[in-house]
Scaffold this motif. Structure first.
Motif, PDB file in Angstrom:
ATOM      1  N   THR A 104      -2.324   6.287  -3.327  1.00 27.75           N
ATOM      2  CA  THR A 104      -3.566   6.922  -2.918  1.00 27.75           C
ATOM      3  C   THR A 104      -3.419   7.368  -1.480  1.00 27.75           C
ATOM      4  O   THR A 104      -2.667   6.788  -0.704  1.00 27.75           O
ATOM      5  N   THR A 105      -4.139   8.411  -1.128  1.00 27.12           N
ATOM      6  CA  THR A 105      -4.070   8.882   0.246  1.00 27.12           C
ATOM      7  C   THR A 105      -5.116   8.161   1.083  1.00 27.12           C
ATOM      8  O   THR A 105      -6.214   7.868   0.621  1.00 27.12           O
ATOM      9  N   SER A 106      -4.733   7.875   2.303  1.00 26.68           N
ATOM     10  CA  SER A 106      -5.612   7.162   3.219  1.00 26.68           C
ATOM     11  C   SER A 106      -5.192   7.515   4.636  1.00 26.68           C
ATOM     12  O   SER A 106      -4.028   7.823   4.898  1.00 26.68           O
ATOM     13  N   ASP A 107      -6.147   7.439   5.545  1.00 30.09           N
ATOM     14  CA  ASP A 107      -5.834   7.655   6.953  1.00 30.09           C
ATOM     15  C   ASP A 107      -5.183   6.421   7.575  1.00 30.09           C
ATOM     16  O   ASP A 107      -4.596   6.502   8.649  1.00 30.09           O
ATOM     17  N   THR A 108      -5.313   5.266   6.898  1.00 29.46           N
ATOM     18  CA  THR A 108      -4.778   4.010   7.434  1.00 29.46           C
ATOM     19  C   THR A 108      -3.997   3.252   6.350  1.00 29.46           C
ATOM     20  O   THR A 108      -4.370   2.146   5.969  1.00 29.46           O
ATOM     21  N   THR A 153      -2.859  -1.642   3.293  1.00 26.25           N
ATOM     22  CA  THR A 153      -1.908  -2.517   2.606  1.00 26.25           C
ATOM     23  C   THR A 153      -2.036  -3.949   3.090  1.00 26.25           C
ATOM     24  O   THR A 153      -2.072  -4.889   2.287  1.00 26.25           O
ATOM     25  N   ILE A 154      -2.136  -4.121   4.404  1.00 27.43           N
ATOM     26  CA  ILE A 154      -2.289  -5.466   4.966  1.00 27.43           C
ATOM     27  C   ILE A 154      -3.589  -6.097   4.475  1.00 27.43           C
ATOM     28  O   ILE A 154      -3.621  -7.278   4.109  1.00 27.43           O
ATOM     29  N   VAL A 194      -6.425 -10.056   1.065  1.00 32.23           N
ATOM     30  CA  VAL A 194      -7.404 -10.376   0.016  1.00 32.23           C
ATOM     31  C   VAL A 194      -6.717 -11.101  -1.128  1.00 32.23           C
ATOM     32  O   VAL A 194      -7.210 -12.115  -1.635  1.00 32.23           O
ATOM     33  N   ASP A 195      -5.564 -10.605  -1.549  1.00 30.50           N
ATOM     34  CA  ASP A 195      -4.816 -11.228  -2.642  1.00 30.50           C
ATOM     35  C   ASP A 195      -4.434 -12.660  -2.281  1.00 30.50           C
ATOM     36  O   ASP A 195      -4.571 -13.580  -3.084  1.00 30.50           O
ATOM     37  N   SER A 196      -3.973 -12.868  -1.047  1.00 32.26           N
ATOM     38  CA  SER A 196      -3.582 -14.197  -0.592  1.00 32.26           C
ATOM     39  C   SER A 196      -4.776 -15.150  -0.608  1.00 32.26           C
ATOM     40  O   SER A 196      -4.669 -16.283  -1.069  1.00 32.26           O
TER      41      SER A 196
END
Length: 118
Positions: A3-7, A12-13, A18-20
């Motif tokens: 997906t496109t994102s500015d950040t 990703t971090i 959240v997953d952790s």
């Protein structure tokens, strides 16, 4: 599919964090203290501690609890890392306090203008 994102790096971090958290059974305070210990072991920069400042405050962690973590891990990670971390933590939390004060001042100014125009 990407997906496109500015950040993309921050996104990703955030997703990894959240997953952790979802997979971890620790209470919020223990989780943040463990993460602080890991940051110390990695000799993380102040911005890494700053990223945990909000969560530390939400978990009602005290400076004494953070100091206890530094004392507990000093024999393992070494005094140089602990002293470096103490400086980075102080810098990060000083920055967080400055941001909070600036936000509070902006809110007070906006409220003052609102009262003045009523």
């Amino acid at each position: 599919m990407a997906t496109t994102s500015d950040t993309p790096v921050l996104d990703t971090i955030a997703a990894m964090t959240v997953d952790s958290i979802e997979r971890c059974g620790m209470d919020e305070g223990s989780l943040i203290l463990t993460r602080i210990a890991a940051l110390v072991a990695m000799d993380a920069p102040p911005v890494s501690y700053l990223a945990h400042a909000g969560a530390a405050m939400e978990a009602n962690l005290t400076s004494e609890q953070v100091q206890d973590v530094l004392v507990a891990i000093a024999p393992v990670v070494g005094t140089a890392r602990v002293m470096s971390a103490a400086g980075h933590i102080a810098e990060a939390f000083g920055f967080a306090i400055a941001i909070a004060e600036a936000e509070a001042e902006s809110i007070a100014q906006a409220e003052g203008k609102s009262r003045g125009s009523s």
